[in-house]
Scaffold this motif. Structure first.
Motif, PDB file in Angstrom:
ATOM      1  N   ARG A   1     135.472 130.066  50.660  1.00  0.00           N
ATOM      2  CA  ARG A   1     135.905 129.591  49.344  1.00  0.00           C
ATOM      3  C   ARG A   1     136.787 128.350  49.481  1.00  0.00           C
ATOM      4  O   ARG A   1     136.659 127.381  48.722  1.00  0.00           O
TER       5      ARG A   1
ATOM      6  N   GLU B   1     135.477 136.689  42.493  1.00  0.00           N
ATOM      7  CA  GLU B   1     134.542 135.950  41.647  1.00  0.00           C
ATOM      8  C   GLU B   1     133.520 135.213  42.493  1.00  0.00           C
ATOM      9  O   GLU B   1     133.654 135.090  43.709  1.00  0.00           O
ATOM     10  N   GLN B   2     132.485 134.721  41.840  1.00  0.00           N
ATOM     11  CA  GLN B   2     131.410 133.991  42.494  1.00  0.00           C
ATOM     12  C   GLN B   2     131.926 132.726  43.172  1.00  0.00           C
ATOM     13  O   GLN B   2     133.020 132.228  42.857  1.00  0.00           O
TER      14      GLN B   2
ATOM     15  N   THR C   1     131.432 128.862  43.402  1.00  0.00           N
ATOM     16  CA  THR C   1     130.847 127.797  42.591  1.00  0.00           C
ATOM     17  C   THR C   1     130.830 126.499  43.374  1.00  0.00           C
ATOM     18  O   THR C   1     131.865 126.055  43.887  1.00  0.00           O
TER      19      THR C   1
ATOM     20  N   ASP D   1     130.007 122.527  42.977  1.00  0.00           N
ATOM     21  CA  ASP D   1     129.818 121.517  41.936  1.00  0.00           C
ATOM     22  C   ASP D   1     129.758 120.109  42.516  1.00  0.00           C
ATOM     23  O   ASP D   1     130.121 119.129  41.861  1.00  0.00           O
TER      24      ASP D   1
ATOM     25  N   ARG E   1     128.203 137.880  41.116  1.00  0.00           N
ATOM     26  CA  ARG E   1     127.170 136.969  41.595  1.00  0.00           C
ATOM     27  C   ARG E   1     127.698 136.286  42.849  1.00  0.00           C
ATOM     28  O   ARG E   1     128.903 136.077  43.008  1.00  0.00           O
TER      29      ARG E   1
ATOM     30  N   PHE F   1     126.508 132.972  44.426  1.00  0.00           N
ATOM     31  CA  PHE F   1     126.677 131.519  44.285  1.00  0.00           C
ATOM     32  C   PHE F   1     126.256 131.048  42.901  1.00  0.00           C
ATOM     33  O   PHE F   1     125.252 131.522  42.358  1.00  0.00           O
ATOM     34  N   VAL F   2     126.998 130.062  42.382  1.00  0.00           N
ATOM     35  CA  VAL F   2     126.532 129.226  41.278  1.00  0.00           C
ATOM     36  C   VAL F   2     126.489 127.799  41.786  1.00  0.00           C
ATOM     37  O   VAL F   2     127.477 127.295  42.333  1.00  0.00           O
TER      38      VAL F   2
ATOM     39  N   ALA G   1     126.369 124.353  40.388  1.00  0.00           N
ATOM     40  CA  ALA G   1     126.596 123.775  39.066  1.00  0.00           C
ATOM     41  C   ALA G   1     126.231 122.303  38.989  1.00  0.00           C
ATOM     42  O   ALA G   1     125.912 121.801  37.906  1.00  0.00           O
TER      43      ALA G   1
ATOM     44  N   ARG H   1     122.618 131.197  41.022  1.00  0.00           N
ATOM     45  CA  ARG H   1     122.258 130.631  39.725  1.00  0.00           C
ATOM     46  C   ARG H   1     122.351 129.114  39.816  1.00  0.00           C
ATOM     47  O   ARG H   1     123.409 128.571  40.148  1.00  0.00           O
TER      48      ARG H   1
END
Length: 300
Positions: free
Chosen positions: A64, A92-93, A95, A97, A117, A119-120, A122, A150
């Motif tokens: 992270r 939390e997932q 992310t 970006d 979840r 991975f996101v 973004a 996602r």
């Protein structure tokens, strides 16, 4: 500014050598540009715990923290001592970006702990290589698709040499839910499930899948293996024993689908299209050099 002053001084002293001054300027600019282009860093994750972490301190860099600290274009790798280990997300997932590569060297598992979840993606152009992504499970309330990954519509994701297994989505894409650009190569989707469409993958963007295996994935409604709602090309891939409790055990298509040099065996649907189902209307389907056989219930 220093370069500009140097050039001005050289111009005054060496005015007869105008061509020489010009060549000096171009060469200097070229090397400066090259240095900037090769400045991407590699960050090394050196602990399996999830959390804020600190990648400026040895022994404190979590995945992270590495994602947060990375600049666009950087690469994240894992210390050899972590090989065979699992990072279980605690809150939390993850992310992403920005444009980023995460290389697990086929030795790292990232788990949602059956709570979040994994991975996101973004934004940016992202590559996930050599990871195992398991036990993603978005909350029942909120956005419940894409339990493993996602991909949002402003992002591009390439998945290489990666396994997604045991991820559970509420309403679409047990393994991956894609709304941007997705490329999958040399990867495996095993035992992912969804309460909606696409046990392994839900595609609402542009997707290309090659040299991959999708096996024992399940969907409550459409596409035990994949549900395609936009543009999807599949080549040199295998679909085994995927199931839908409504339509299309292997692949569901309502848009543009091409399947080439692939195999769909032993897939099942409770209603129809156990192997592959393409709906009418404006959908298009191309199938070439592909085996669809031994489908259970609903026909091939």
């Amino acid at each position: 500014m220093r370069l500009r002053r140097l050039l001005a001084a050289t111009w005054l002293v060496l005015l007869p050598g105008f061509v020489l001054v010009t060549v000096f300027f171009v060469t200097t600019a070229f090397f400066a540009t090259t240095a900037r282009a090769s400045s991407h860093a590699t960050l090394t994750v050196d602990m399996l715990l999830d959390g804020v972490g600190d990648c400026s301190t040895s022994g404190s860099c979590t995945l992270r923290a590495a994602i947060a600290a990375a600049a666009p274009g950087d690469t994240i790798v894992f210390a050899p001592a972590l090989a065979g280990g699992t990072i279980t997300l605690s809150s939390e997932q993850l992310t992403i970006d920005k444009s980023l590569t995460i290389n697990g060297s086929n030795a790292i598992t990232v788990s949602g702990g059956s709570k979040v979840r994994v991975f996101v993606v973004a934004a940016g152009t992202v590559t996930l290589d050599g990871l195992t992504i398991v036990d993603g499970k978005p909350a029942i309330t909120g956005i419940g698709d894409g339990a493993g990954i996602r991909v949002l519509n402003s992002a591009s994701l390439t998945v290489l040499n990666t396994t997604l297994a045991g991820n559970i989505a509420v309403n679409g894409g047990g393994g991956i839910s894609n709304y941007g650009v997705l490329i999958v190569r040399n990867s495996t989707f095993f035992s992912n499930t969804t309460g909606g469409e696409g046990g392994a993958i839900y595609n609402g963007g542009s997707a290309t899948i090659s040299h991959s295996t999708l096996a024992r994935n399940e969907a409550d409604r459409l596409g035990g293996g994949i549900s395609n709602r936009d543009a999807l090309t599949i080549t040199n891939s295998s679909f085994y024993s995927n199931a839908s409790y409504y339509i299309a055990g292997g692949i569901y298509n309502s848009a543009a689908l091409a399947v080439k040099n692939s195999t769909l065996l032993d897939n099942a649907a409770s209603d129809s299209g156990s192997g592959l189902y393409s709906s009418g209307g404006s959908s298009t389907l191309t199938v070439a050099n592909t085996i669809i056989a031994r489908s259970l219930n609903g026909g091939d």
